[in-house]
Design a protein around this motif. Structure first.
Motif, PDB file in Angstrom:
ATOM      1  N   HIS A 118      45.571  34.522  48.601  1.00  0.00           N
ATOM      2  CA  HIS A 118      46.847  34.147  49.188  1.00  0.00           C
ATOM      3  C   HIS A 118      47.549  33.164  48.266  1.00  0.00           C
ATOM      4  O   HIS A 118      46.911  32.293  47.657  1.00  0.00           O
ATOM      5  N   GLU A 119      48.858  33.288  48.180  1.00  0.00           N
ATOM      6  CA  GLU A 119      49.627  32.424  47.279  1.00  0.00           C
ATOM      7  C   GLU A 119      49.474  30.948  47.615  1.00  0.00           C
ATOM      8  O   GLU A 119      49.611  30.084  46.746  1.00  0.00           O
ATOM      9  N   ARG A 126      43.729  27.428  41.011  1.00  0.00           N
ATOM     10  CA  ARG A 126      43.494  26.598  39.819  1.00  0.00           C
ATOM     11  C   ARG A 126      42.344  27.174  38.995  1.00  0.00           C
ATOM     12  O   ARG A 126      42.428  27.252  37.768  1.00  0.00           O
ATOM     13  N   LEU A 127      41.273  27.585  39.658  1.00  0.00           N
ATOM     14  CA  LEU A 127      40.154  28.221  38.956  1.00  0.00           C
ATOM     15  C   LEU A 127      40.561  29.592  38.435  1.00  0.00           C
ATOM     16  O   LEU A 127      40.317  29.926  37.272  1.00  0.00           O
ATOM     17  N   TYR A 128      41.170  30.400  39.278  1.00  0.00           N
ATOM     18  CA  TYR A 128      41.530  31.766  38.891  1.00  0.00           C
ATOM     19  C   TYR A 128      42.446  31.787  37.669  1.00  0.00           C
ATOM     20  O   TYR A 128      42.305  32.647  36.798  1.00  0.00           O
ATOM     21  N   ASP A 129      43.356  30.827  37.586  1.00  0.00           N
ATOM     22  CA  ASP A 129      44.254  30.756  36.434  1.00  0.00           C
ATOM     23  C   ASP A 129      43.499  30.418  35.146  1.00  0.00           C
ATOM     24  O   ASP A 129      43.982  30.711  34.056  1.00  0.00           O
ATOM     25  N   GLN A 130      42.315  29.832  35.263  1.00  0.00           N
ATOM     26  CA  GLN A 130      41.501  29.515  34.093  1.00  0.00           C
ATOM     27  C   GLN A 130      40.649  30.693  33.633  1.00  0.00           C
ATOM     28  O   GLN A 130      40.374  30.826  32.446  1.00  0.00           O
ATOM     29  N   VAL A 131      40.233  31.537  34.573  1.00  0.00           N
ATOM     30  CA  VAL A 131      39.267  32.587  34.230  1.00  0.00           C
ATOM     31  C   VAL A 131      39.859  33.989  34.181  1.00  0.00           C
ATOM     32  O   VAL A 131      39.188  34.925  33.750  1.00  0.00           O
ATOM     33  N   ALA A 132      41.102  34.153  34.607  1.00  0.00           N
ATOM     34  CA  ALA A 132      41.701  35.491  34.664  1.00  0.00           C
ATOM     35  C   ALA A 132      43.202  35.381  34.428  1.00  0.00           C
ATOM     36  O   ALA A 132      43.772  34.294  34.418  1.00  0.00           O
ATOM     37  N   GLU A 133      43.803  36.527  34.280  1.00  0.00           N
ATOM     38  CA  GLU A 133      45.240  36.608  34.039  1.00  0.00           C
ATOM     39  C   GLU A 133      45.950  37.090  35.299  1.00  0.00           C
ATOM     40  O   GLU A 133      45.591  38.121  35.860  1.00  0.00           O
ATOM     41  N   ASN A 134      46.945  36.344  35.732  1.00  0.00           N
ATOM     42  CA  ASN A 134      47.799  36.784  36.835  1.00  0.00           C
ATOM     43  C   ASN A 134      48.851  37.699  36.235  1.00  0.00           C
ATOM     44  O   ASN A 134      49.724  37.252  35.496  1.00  0.00           O
ATOM     45  N   ARG A 135      48.771  38.978  36.542  1.00  0.00           N
ATOM     46  CA  ARG A 135      49.663  39.952  35.933  1.00  0.00           C
ATOM     47  C   ARG A 135      50.926  40.183  36.752  1.00  0.00           C
ATOM     48  O   ARG A 135      51.712  41.076  36.444  1.00  0.00           O
ATOM     49  N   GLY A 136      51.120  39.386  37.818  1.00  0.00           N
ATOM     50  CA  GLY A 136      52.379  39.415  38.537  1.00  0.00           C
ATOM     51  C   GLY A 136      52.519  40.470  39.616  1.00  0.00           C
ATOM     52  O   GLY A 136      53.589  40.606  40.187  1.00  0.00           O
ATOM     53  N   PHE A 137      51.475  41.196  39.919  1.00  0.00           N
ATOM     54  CA  PHE A 137      51.580  42.222  40.939  1.00  0.00           C
ATOM     55  C   PHE A 137      51.604  41.608  42.332  1.00  0.00           C
ATOM     56  O   PHE A 137      50.964  40.605  42.585  1.00  0.00           O
ATOM     57  N   ILE A 138      52.320  42.239  43.219  1.00  0.00           N
ATOM     58  CA  ILE A 138      52.413  41.817  44.624  1.00  0.00           C
ATOM     59  C   ILE A 138      51.653  42.832  45.456  1.00  0.00           C
ATOM     60  O   ILE A 138      51.799  44.041  45.277  1.00  0.00           O
ATOM     61  N   LEU A 139      50.842  42.357  46.381  1.00  0.00           N
ATOM     62  CA  LEU A 139      50.000  43.212  47.213  1.00  0.00           C
ATOM     63  C   LEU A 139      50.747  43.626  48.480  1.00  0.00           C
ATOM     64  O   LEU A 139      51.313  42.782  49.167  1.00  0.00           O
TER      65      LEU A 139
END
Length: 144
Positions: A118-119, A126-139
């Motif tokens: 969830h946004e 904070r963790l996810y932004d360090q270990v993966a790329e947010n590619r901008g998709f909306i669910l």
């Protein structure tokens, strides 16, 4: 000491407590049959998979994941649920669980690991932004 591994039958109660905490975070209350069904599937380790994080032999984190076919790449691994006990947060369990899923996915020839959150989940993001790329998709979803 932090270790990651498969959930064992002795982990059942601790797993359910953690999974209930995950569901409560998202505003869901699940009946016992739901937990029973999920636990049975995780123990089979065929369609859906689960790992646990242990600090000093105490289960403090869980991750559930599955693979699915892709039309444009090798199979994908979907990290469906990730939860760490509040008292264990900040000690590396969530990162280690994500790393373990990624290692499993590589071993099983997956082309990617992905998940959603969830946004408003700023702590996890904070963790996810360090270990993966947010590619901008909306669910989007259609509840059935």
């Amino acid at each position: 000491m932090l270790t990651i591994g498969r959930l064992e039958s002795a982990d059942r109660d601790a797993w359910q407590t953690l999974f209930a905490g995950y569901n409560e975070f998202y505003g869901r209350t699940m009946p016992d049959e739901f937990f029973d069904h999920a636990w049975t599937r995780f123990q089979r380790d065929e369609e859906v998979h689960a790992l646990g994080a242990r600090l000093d032999d105490k289960l403090v984190g869980i991750v559930h994941f599955l693979t699915h076919a892709s039309t444009t790449a090798p199979d994908s691994c979907y990290l469906q649920d990730l939860f760490t006990a509040p008292e264990a947060r900040g000690r590396g369990a969530a990162r280690a669980l994500i790393d373990a899923v990624a290692a499993w996915a590589r071993e099983h020839a997956c082309g990617r690991v992905y998940w959603s959150t969830h946004e408003s989940n700023a702590t996890a993001r904070r963790l996810y932004d360090q270990v993966a790329e947010n590619r901008g998709f909306i669910l989007y979803q259609i509840p059935l």
